[in-house]
Every structure is written in structure tokens, then in C-alpha cells.
Design an enzyme around this catalytic site. Sequence first.
Site, PDB file in Angstrom:
ATOM      1  N   ASN A  59     -22.303 -20.211  29.709  1.00 34.15           N
ATOM      2  CA  ASN A  59     -21.565 -19.263  30.539  1.00 34.15           C
ATOM      3  C   ASN A  59     -22.551 -18.276  31.168  1.00 34.15           C
ATOM      4  OD1 ASN A  59     -21.839 -16.876  28.679  1.00 34.15           O
ATOM      5  ND2 ASN A  59     -20.685 -18.231  27.316  1.00 34.15           N
ATOM      6  N   LYS A  67      -5.048 -10.875  21.442  1.00 39.48           N
ATOM      7  CA  LYS A  67      -6.243 -11.068  20.625  1.00 39.48           C
ATOM      8  C   LYS A  67      -6.397  -9.947  19.600  1.00 39.48           C
ATOM      9  CE  LYS A  67      -8.855 -13.528  24.207  1.00 39.48           C
ATOM     10  NZ  LYS A  67     -10.036 -13.489  25.112  1.00 39.48           N
ATOM     11  N   ASP A 110     -13.810 -19.654  15.758  1.00 38.31           N
ATOM     12  CA  ASP A 110     -13.597 -18.313  16.314  1.00 38.31           C
ATOM     13  C   ASP A 110     -14.252 -17.292  15.379  1.00 38.31           C
ATOM     14  OD1 ASP A 110     -12.596 -15.816  17.138  1.00 38.31           O
ATOM     15  OD2 ASP A 110     -10.770 -16.729  17.914  1.00 38.31           O
TER      16      ASP A 110
END
Length: 402
Positions: A215, A343, A311
Site C-alpha cells: 500500500n 472498528k 488483525d
Amino acid sequence: MSLQSPRRVLVGIGGGIAAYKVCEVISTLFKSGAEVRVILTDSARQFITPLTVSTLSRHPAYTDADFWQPTHQRPLHIVLGEWAEIMLIAPLTANTLAKLAYGMADNLLTNTVLASTCPVLLAPAMNTEMWQQVAVQRNWQQLLTDNRFYGMSTGYGLLACDRVGAGRMAEPAEIVTHIQSLLCTSGKRDLLGKQVLISAGGTREYLDPVRFIGNPATGKMGIALAQAAFHRGADVTLVHGIVNAEIPSGVRSLPVVSAAEMEKAMLECFPTADITVMAAAVADVKPANYTREKLPKRSLPESLPLAPVTDILAQLGHCKQPQQILIGFAAQTGDIVTPALEKLHRKKLDAIVANPIDLPDSGFGSDNNQAIFLNKAGDRIAIAPGTKLEMAHRVFDLVVSH
């Protein structure tokens, strides 16, 4: 520095070859919108001229010749001491250090220090043997017991005397960043004694030795958070992927590449952390299969099987102790609040910073940012556009106050 301008910075230059580096500090501060005044000691004038610094600061430089002339309505050292929001002394010589450690004042610079109450940033520079003398180190440690004074570490490298060792003055960019932090906080050390753990940068999930899923994260936001926490007195550990900015001196650096490596480092460091900020852009998926040798182009799969990545933030949230504070970041487009709130609750966070990445001059790669700070108490606080360092300090302001 988009702080409310003009901010007032008084620079005192000591006598050393590193004085030339201070010119870059003065120029950078002026370009950022600060008002800069400069005091040159007599020994500093052997290395740079009043004309040089007055040209860079757009204001006449002050010397001892001004100090001893009865041409001011009020004493010059009093006027300058009251004017300054922040003082920088660079290079700090052994002579000036000794005077400050014992409260002595025999020139304009040292008298101004005693006539002021603002934070004073010190950037020492001297030969290695001089810096390591017992008397010099004693004076240094004694001076830093005064909460007004903030010391910058000396660097290691080739010195003007051709010696390789400790004693190099901190680099101009690092000095400017510390000044900006002091302007944000007015010198408060509200994280003193705290262990702060921060993640930064992007992770890379490799298909083969040369191809990966990644990314655009540069790590600038996480590094700004590390700088801010360190400048506020914290012991800082920075777990970082690939970054495009220099790691701050004084910060413990743990470089990683993949999400699995970041997970391991974060889980190892997390139990002793008082405050954890997960600012890294961690991959959500990875190639299901890794090939140890580069795949020929003809062998690349037409569709790439993917596997989920653990995660990390959710793991930390589920093992968090009541006394620990856990902050997440949510890089979003469009509606940034709704997914950030989801979240916040699902990952058992204390707060989350919802960060728009589709607005101009914010998000990945930018030196600036903006956000909405959301916490589990239901507060929703906008963080106005500004530099990433300013945003980092605003985040810690909110963490400390909430």
C-alpha cells in the site's frame, strides 16, 4: 509549521564550527511562518556574521555590543527574555553549558536565559574528548534537572577535528522538529515515565522475492506520533514497516516487513506499554502461496489466491489490560465516521482516529493530515488540518485529557 503565527523563537548561537548549521534552522523557521530573533556570542562571530543571520531571519542580529549600549528604553535581555516563546541554544559550547549549569551570566545570551521563563532547547556540539569530560557531563546532567531545559543528543560521526566519535550537533531538521513540538506543547512533559508503543508504515506480503501486495503508506504519521511522544517525555518504541522518513533519535526502532513480523513485534512489546497507537497500514490479505524463487512472467497465475492476515489491532484489544490505553487509526474514504465507530467497538479500543485519505493534502504520503477523534465514551472531536506533527500532538492532548 501551520501553528498560529507568528510564533516567537529566539536563537542563541555559540562559538563552534557547527554554527553554520544553525543558518538552516533559522531559514526553515522563518519560511514556516515563525518570527525569529538571533543572539550571537562573541565567539560565534568568529564562525558566522551578524549579516548572515540577520538576512536569514529578516531582523537585525543581537550581539554583546548591543547589550552594553544604553540605547534601549528597557534592558535588552529583559525585552528578549519576555518576547521569546521558545529559546534554542546551538551549538551549545562547554563554556556556555558551564555558565548555565551554575546560573552565571556575563553576556547577552546567558543574561537573557536568566531573564526568561520559556522552554530552552539545547543542542550541544564539541570535540569527543571535550564532550566526554567528567566535568562537562556533570554540568549537562545538572542542567537537565531543571525542567526548563530540553537536551538534544549529540550525534556520532566525523568531527571538524577529524576525530570520529560523539559530539556532533543534532541535524537542523531534527532541531526544527523539536522546536515545533515545544511550540505545540509549551514544553509540557505529560508523558514522562510512560511507555508508548507505536506502529508505522506499510507492510509487504510477498508472492515471490520480487513481487508483493502493499500500500502507499510512508510511515510519516506514525513517525510524527513517535516524535511527539518522545518530546513529551515518553519512552517510545516504534515498530515500523517500510517508511519514507527518518526514524527519530531517542526512539527505539524495530523494523519489520510483513504483517506477521509486525504482529510478533507488537505482541512482544504490548504487555509493558501504557499507551499503544496502531498507525501502521497493515495488509488485510496476502498471497496464499509464496514461491522462494522469482516466478517467470509466463508462470504468474491469472488469478491470485489470497489468504487473510491476522488483525493485529483486534488481538491487542482482546488482551488489553484495564490500565492500558489502545488507540487505532482508520484510513477511510467517503464516510469516515461510521466504519471507524464499528472498528472502535469491535476491536475493543479506547479511541480511534478516523483519517480521510481522499481529501487534498492529507492521508498517505502527505506532510499534512486531518482527522476525527472518536472514543468509547462517545466523544467526537475534529482535528483540524495541519502538519502530521501537530496532529500527533493533538491526538496525545486528547488521550491525556480523556
